[in-house]
Design a protein around this motif. Sequence first.
Motif, PDB file in Angstrom:
ATOM      1  N   ALA A 132       0.848  -1.190   0.000  1.00  0.00           N
ATOM      2  CA  ALA A 132       0.000   0.000   0.000  1.00  0.00           C
ATOM      3  C   ALA A 132       0.883   1.241   0.000  1.00  0.00           C
ATOM      4  O   ALA A 132       1.894   1.292   0.707  1.00  0.00           O
ATOM      5  N   THR A 133       0.509   2.221  -0.793  1.00  0.00           N
ATOM      6  CA  THR A 133       1.248   3.477  -0.908  1.00  0.00           C
ATOM      7  C   THR A 133       0.354   4.609  -0.434  1.00  0.00           C
ATOM      8  O   THR A 133      -0.828   4.681  -0.833  1.00  0.00           O
ATOM      9  N   ASP A 134       0.931   5.513   0.378  1.00  0.00           N
ATOM     10  CA  ASP A 134       0.112   6.591   0.934  1.00  0.00           C
ATOM     11  C   ASP A 134       1.014   7.763   1.316  1.00  0.00           C
ATOM     12  O   ASP A 134       2.185   7.556   1.669  1.00  0.00           O
ATOM     13  N   PRO A 135       0.474   9.005   1.246  1.00  0.00           N
ATOM     14  CA  PRO A 135       1.284  10.153   1.685  1.00  0.00           C
ATOM     15  C   PRO A 135       1.657  10.090   3.164  1.00  0.00           C
ATOM     16  O   PRO A 135       2.646  10.700   3.578  1.00  0.00           O
ATOM     17  N   GLU A 136       0.866   9.369   3.965  1.00  0.00           N
ATOM     18  CA  GLU A 136       1.170   9.206   5.379  1.00  0.00           C
ATOM     19  C   GLU A 136       1.806   7.846   5.606  1.00  0.00           C
ATOM     20  O   GLU A 136       1.260   6.818   5.202  1.00  0.00           O
ATOM     21  N   ARG A 137       2.963   7.818   6.255  1.00  0.00           N
ATOM     22  CA  ARG A 137       3.695   6.561   6.414  1.00  0.00           C
ATOM     23  C   ARG A 137       2.936   5.563   7.283  1.00  0.00           C
ATOM     24  O   ARG A 137       2.923   4.362   7.012  1.00  0.00           O
ATOM     25  N   THR A 138       2.267   6.047   8.370  1.00  0.00           N
ATOM     26  CA  THR A 138       1.515   5.130   9.224  1.00  0.00           C
ATOM     27  C   THR A 138       0.285   4.596   8.514  1.00  0.00           C
ATOM     28  O   THR A 138      -0.102   3.437   8.691  1.00  0.00           O
ATOM     29  N   GLN A 139      -0.323   5.438   7.658  1.00  0.00           N
ATOM     30  CA  GLN A 139      -1.501   5.008   6.916  1.00  0.00           C
ATOM     31  C   GLN A 139      -1.130   3.944   5.896  1.00  0.00           C
ATOM     32  O   GLN A 139      -1.916   3.032   5.612  1.00  0.00           O
ATOM     33  N   ALA A 140       0.066   4.029   5.322  1.00  0.00           N
ATOM     34  CA  ALA A 140       0.500   3.017   4.361  1.00  0.00           C
ATOM     35  C   ALA A 140       0.573   1.651   5.017  1.00  0.00           C
ATOM     36  O   ALA A 140       0.095   0.642   4.467  1.00  0.00           O
ATOM     37  N   ALA A 141       1.166   1.576   6.228  1.00  0.00           N
ATOM     38  CA  ALA A 141       1.253   0.297   6.931  1.00  0.00           C
ATOM     39  C   ALA A 141      -0.129  -0.194   7.347  1.00  0.00           C
ATOM     40  O   ALA A 141      -0.449  -1.396   7.234  1.00  0.00           O
ATOM     41  N   ARG A 142      -0.974   0.710   7.833  1.00  0.00           N
ATOM     42  CA  ARG A 142      -2.316   0.319   8.261  1.00  0.00           C
ATOM     43  C   ARG A 142      -3.139  -0.205   7.093  1.00  0.00           C
ATOM     44  O   ARG A 142      -3.877  -1.187   7.216  1.00  0.00           O
ATOM     45  N   SER A 143      -3.003   0.423   5.919  1.00  0.00           N
ATOM     46  CA  SER A 143      -3.769  -0.014   4.752  1.00  0.00           C
ATOM     47  C   SER A 143      -3.330  -1.399   4.283  1.00  0.00           C
ATOM     48  O   SER A 143      -4.166  -2.247   3.941  1.00  0.00           O
ATOM     49  N   ALA A 144      -2.012  -1.643   4.262  1.00  0.00           N
ATOM     50  CA  ALA A 144      -1.520  -2.949   3.816  1.00  0.00           C
ATOM     51  C   ALA A 144      -2.005  -4.055   4.747  1.00  0.00           C
ATOM     52  O   ALA A 144      -2.464  -5.118   4.295  1.00  0.00           O
ATOM     53  N   ASP A 145      -1.930  -3.835   6.063  1.00  0.00           N
ATOM     54  CA  ASP A 145      -2.399  -4.849   7.012  1.00  0.00           C
ATOM     55  C   ASP A 145      -3.912  -5.042   6.917  1.00  0.00           C
ATOM     56  O   ASP A 145      -4.417  -6.173   7.049  1.00  0.00           O
ATOM     57  N   ALA A 146      -4.632  -3.946   6.695  1.00  0.00           N
ATOM     58  CA  ALA A 146      -6.090  -4.044   6.612  1.00  0.00           C
ATOM     59  C   ALA A 146      -6.516  -4.873   5.406  1.00  0.00           C
ATOM     60  O   ALA A 146      -7.429  -5.714   5.508  1.00  0.00           O
ATOM     61  N   VAL A 147      -5.862  -4.668   4.270  1.00  0.00           N
ATOM     62  CA  VAL A 147      -6.207  -5.443   3.074  1.00  0.00           C
ATOM     63  C   VAL A 147      -5.866  -6.912   3.281  1.00  0.00           C
ATOM     64  O   VAL A 147      -6.643  -7.813   2.911  1.00  0.00           O
ATOM     65  N   ALA A 148      -4.711  -7.178   3.891  1.00  0.00           N
ATOM     66  CA  ALA A 148      -4.324  -8.569   4.133  1.00  0.00           C
ATOM     67  C   ALA A 148      -5.305  -9.260   5.070  1.00  0.00           C
ATOM     68  O   ALA A 148      -5.745 -10.408   4.824  1.00  0.00           O
ATOM     69  N   SER A 149      -5.685  -8.597   6.145  1.00  0.00           N
ATOM     70  CA  SER A 149      -6.623  -9.189   7.098  1.00  0.00           C
ATOM     71  C   SER A 149      -7.995  -9.383   6.471  1.00  0.00           C
ATOM     72  O   SER A 149      -8.650 -10.428   6.680  1.00  0.00           O
ATOM     73  N   ALA A 150      -8.443  -8.391   5.706  1.00  0.00           N
ATOM     74  CA  ALA A 150      -9.751  -8.517   5.055  1.00  0.00           C
ATOM     75  C   ALA A 150      -9.750  -9.647   4.045  1.00  0.00           C
ATOM     76  O   ALA A 150     -10.734 -10.399   3.930  1.00  0.00           O
ATOM     77  N   PHE A 151      -8.645  -9.798   3.318  1.00  0.00           N
ATOM     78  CA  PHE A 151      -8.552 -10.883   2.338  1.00  0.00           C
ATOM     79  C   PHE A 151      -8.585 -12.250   3.021  1.00  0.00           C
ATOM     80  O   PHE A 151      -9.305 -13.164   2.592  1.00  0.00           O
ATOM     81  N   LEU A 152      -7.841 -12.407   4.118  1.00  0.00           N
ATOM     82  CA  LEU A 152      -7.824 -13.681   4.831  1.00  0.00           C
ATOM     83  C   LEU A 152      -9.189 -13.995   5.419  1.00  0.00           C
ATOM     84  O   LEU A 152      -9.679 -15.141   5.348  1.00  0.00           O
ATOM     85  N   ALA A 153      -9.827 -12.979   6.025  1.00  0.00           N
ATOM     86  CA  ALA A 153     -11.136 -13.204   6.625  1.00  0.00           C
ATOM     87  C   ALA A 153     -12.176 -13.558   5.569  1.00  0.00           C
ATOM     88  O   ALA A 153     -12.986 -14.482   5.753  1.00  0.00           O
ATOM     89  N   MET A 154     -12.166 -12.856   4.466  1.00  0.00           N
ATOM     90  CA  MET A 154     -13.147 -13.135   3.420  1.00  0.00           C
ATOM     91  C   MET A 154     -12.897 -14.497   2.790  1.00  0.00           C
ATOM     92  O   MET A 154     -13.848 -15.239   2.507  1.00  0.00           O
ATOM     93  N   ARG A 155     -11.610 -14.842   2.600  1.00  0.00           N
ATOM     94  CA  ARG A 155     -11.329 -16.156   2.030  1.00  0.00           C
ATOM     95  C   ARG A 155     -11.747 -17.271   2.999  1.00  0.00           C
ATOM     96  O   ARG A 155     -12.267 -18.316   2.579  1.00  0.00           O
ATOM     97  N   GLN A 156     -11.534 -17.045   4.276  1.00  0.00           N
ATOM     98  CA  GLN A 156     -11.961 -18.037   5.261  1.00  0.00           C
ATOM     99  C   GLN A 156     -13.472 -18.195   5.239  1.00  0.00           C
ATOM    100  O   GLN A 156     -13.998 -19.323   5.285  1.00  0.00           O
ATOM    101  N   ASP A 157     -14.193 -17.089   5.161  1.00  0.00           N
ATOM    102  CA  ASP A 157     -15.657 -17.154   5.117  1.00  0.00           C
ATOM    103  C   ASP A 157     -16.131 -17.877   3.870  1.00  0.00           C
ATOM    104  O   ASP A 157     -17.066 -18.704   3.927  1.00  0.00           O
TER     105      ASP A 157
END
Length: 505
Positions: A132-157
């Motif tokens: 994830a790329t973002d003007p805010e460095r903390t937001q970039a990390a949060r976005s990458a983790d959020a997409v990964a977690s959402a992908f794992l949760a949705m795939r599990q469901d």
Amino acid sequence: MDLESRSPRRDAPLLGGDEPLDVQRYTDAIRRGFAWIVAIVVLAVAIALAASFLAEKRYRASTRLVYEPIGTVLDGRDIAWIDRELATLSSLAETPAVLERAAVTAGIDSQALEDRVETSVDADTNILTISATDPERTQAARSADAVASAFLAMRQDVERSRLTRARAALQRELDRLEAAVGSGAQTEALRTRISELGVLIASAGSDIRIAQRAETPSSAYTPRPIRNAAVALFASLFFAIMLVLGREHVRPRVSAARELSRLLDLPILARIPLSRKRDRRSGIFTGAEYDAYQALQAALRFHAPQAGQHIVLVTSAVQGEGKSTVCAGLGVTLARSGAATLLISADLRSPTLHEFFGVAPRRGLADVLAARSDPSATRELLEETVQAIRSNLGLLGNATKRTDATSLLSNKLGAFFEVLRQLPYDYVVLDGPPLLGLADSRLLAQYATSVAVVGRLNHVRPEEALDLRDALDTLAPPVVGLIVVGARDQAPYYMAGGSSILERA
């Protein structure tokens, strides 16, 4: 050599010859256009750096997932299947459903998240990377983790739902068989399969997990000034070189001595290499340059009249071909050979001959011509104006540029040369102006005993050389030959038995 013996060869080729020209021509073109190449490259790199520093900084963070399929899934599968599965997972991670779910966790709009997230698969491992790329460095990390977690949760469901439906279908089939008679083997197989599905439901989605969570980046991902400057450097360098070479094709220049000799239909008297290794105050030449001037003075001695003063007009097609340097070198070598020599800066529009010897004449040829006096006074003024450079070598220079050069030369040359012939000089070398576009050299040629032409390689164009040949055909004194400036293929010249070795193309 009379005028008839020099009838031009109109069938002479314009370009080409026996010498290999292509590589050298391109090399010379790049050298001539070096300043342009440097300017283009510097400008491009400067623009790239300026754009990089002015652009908004963006940070990138990455979450890595590892795919570890369980044994029952791998049964009957090959490496190609796993690669396809990873590619499928990479595409699914960027679906709108996953991004909408991740946007809630990341606290960002799903459309903005879609533009900032990308996935990739490692070619050598079972690693899936979500960046994830973002003007805010903390937001970039949060976005990458959020997409990964959402992908794992949705795939599990999705997996759990699919397996649950499959188990429900098998349970219905088991209930039907249990009500029938003689179906013991089939019912046992169904019970086993239902049990396996229960295990798979419990472990749904466990074949892919987070191997490394995103870390807050310490430096910006973009812009990258060094990378951008390097790309601009090589791209602009390639463009600039192509531009210079293209210009060479559009407006070619003569790059070989034989080629220039054929165009002018003149023998080569000497080949003068370009050299900066000289003492400009003492007029000392070294190495091949001095040898070339020795060959030149020997060749001119061969063409000198049996008695009397030899007046040599040195001219060229255009400005900047090295006439003044040639005249200075010729004068030095003639004087060293014992001949009393006078150098005259006859290019009144652009006098530079005195600069070679590091002197600053207060008066010169223009002042002598402009003085209204009788021959006796003219001789006295001439003798006072000539500067002694060294033994046997004098210089009649010019301090300032004259715009009335043609008028001075037209009205006073006859009387001037009458006085000059009375002076004790064996050789008079006239540093004349270019022959093309001016009448000055034609006026000077009327009083010369011979004419020598200077041609600088990679400076004269073929059409200029042809125009010069036509102009030379109209001169009364014999044109003794060509002095090539900038030649690299130096060959030894010798003076033997009172004759010089001349090279004719």
